[in-house]
Design an enzyme around this catalytic site. Structure first.
Site, PDB file in Angstrom:
ATOM      1  N   HIS A  72       0.853  -1.186   0.000  1.00 48.28           N
ATOM      2  CA  HIS A  72       0.000   0.000   0.000  1.00 48.28           C
ATOM      3  C   HIS A  72       0.891   1.238   0.000  1.00 48.28           C
ATOM      4  O   HIS A  72       2.064   1.181   0.385  1.00 48.28           O
ATOM      5  CB  HIS A  72      -0.895   0.007   1.237  1.00 48.28           C
ATOM      6  CG  HIS A  72      -1.947  -1.056   1.223  1.00 48.28           C
ATOM      7  ND1 HIS A  72      -3.055  -0.998   2.031  1.00 48.28           N
ATOM      8  CD2 HIS A  72      -2.070  -2.205   0.509  1.00 48.28           C
ATOM      9  CE1 HIS A  72      -3.818  -2.056   1.819  1.00 48.28           C
ATOM     10  NE2 HIS A  72      -3.236  -2.807   0.898  1.00 48.28           N
ATOM     11  N   GLU A  74       1.073   3.871   1.901  1.00 46.25           N
ATOM     12  CA  GLU A  74       1.642   4.246   3.195  1.00 46.25           C
ATOM     13  C   GLU A  74       2.798   3.318   3.576  1.00 46.25           C
ATOM     14  O   GLU A  74       3.842   3.778   4.052  1.00 46.25           O
ATOM     15  CB  GLU A  74       0.565   4.197   4.293  1.00 46.25           C
ATOM     16  CG  GLU A  74      -0.586   5.164   4.066  1.00 46.25           C
ATOM     17  CD  GLU A  74      -1.737   4.588   3.251  1.00 46.25           C
ATOM     18  OE1 GLU A  74      -2.843   5.152   3.321  1.00 46.25           O
ATOM     19  OE2 GLU A  74      -1.552   3.572   2.539  1.00 46.25           O
ATOM     20  N   CYS A 102      -5.796   2.160   5.859  1.00 47.06           N
ATOM     21  CA  CYS A 102      -6.461   0.933   6.276  1.00 47.06           C
ATOM     22  C   CYS A 102      -5.825   0.478   7.597  1.00 47.06           C
ATOM     23  O   CYS A 102      -4.790   1.006   8.009  1.00 47.06           O
ATOM     24  CB  CYS A 102      -6.336  -0.132   5.195  1.00 47.06           C
ATOM     25  SG  CYS A 102      -4.677  -0.867   5.075  1.00 47.06           S
ATOM     26  N   CYS A 105      -2.067  -0.288   7.288  1.00 46.80           N
ATOM     27  CA  CYS A 105      -1.233   0.901   7.120  1.00 46.80           C
ATOM     28  C   CYS A 105      -1.145   1.695   8.409  1.00 46.80           C
ATOM     29  O   CYS A 105      -0.073   2.202   8.761  1.00 46.80           O
ATOM     30  CB  CYS A 105      -1.765   1.764   5.984  1.00 46.80           C
ATOM     31  SG  CYS A 105      -1.593   0.959   4.377  1.00 46.80           S
TER      32      CYS A 105
END
Length: 183
Positions: A72, A74, A102, A105
């Protein structure tokens, strides 16, 4: 001034354009990274980390590019910042994300000791585009033992504590290791 304000009204002269608030500027950069990511076969997420010493490190969603469900934006930005700084501790850093992180993250930011997280779009905006993390938030909001087992056939996941005789052996080894690096 509201720290989330987009435009500062302070200006030294009529010819000066209004100054963009730093939070908004970093969020706009994260959004630009997200849009660029879409154009380059990535997911619609971008992130920027500003380190304690002011370095700016960028990340975009690379899940489909790298076949890595943990890539992801992040997490990518955190990995890059840690590699650049040569540390796993990002104390003093701030994470700016194009969208609400999320749970994975957010947990990554916590493990990295990031001081603050700012995001532009929220989880509902992501869900409207087909990225619905509601199940993950619900999963972490409940107790693991209270979950029905669904296994590989459903979106749910079986998580069960099965204690073995040697379950704590890795921790025993860690506690006596004189060369360990605590984190």
């Amino acid at each position: 001034m509201d720290r989330n304000a987009v435009i500062s009204t302070r200006s030294t002269s009529a010819a000066d354009a209004p100054a963009v608030h730093p939070v908004a500027a970093h969020l706009e950069k994260a959004i630009t990274l997200a849009v660029d990511s879409v154009a380059n076969a990535g997911g619609p997420f971008g992130a920027v980390i500003v380190t304690r010493d002011g370095r700016v490190v960028e990340g975009n969603n690379r899940v489909t590019q790298d076949n890595d469900p943990t890539a992801h934006a992040e997490v990518t930005a955190i990995r890059r910042a840690c590699a650049e700084l040569g540390t796993f501790d990002l104390s003093g850093a701030v994470l700016y994300s194009s969208c609400e992180p999320c749970p994975m993250c957010l947990a990554s930011a916590l493990w990295a000791r990031v001081d603050a997280v700012y995001f532009a779009a929220d989880r509902h905006d992501a869900a409207a585009a087909g990225f619905d993390d509601a199940e993950f938030y619900d999963f972490f909001a409940g107790r693991l033992g209270d979950r029905p087992e669904t296994g590989a056939t459903g979106r749910g996941m079986t998580v069960r504590h099965e204690r073995t005789r040697s379950a704590v052996a890795p921790f025993d080894a860690w506690r006596v290791l004189e060369t360990r690096i605590d984190y």
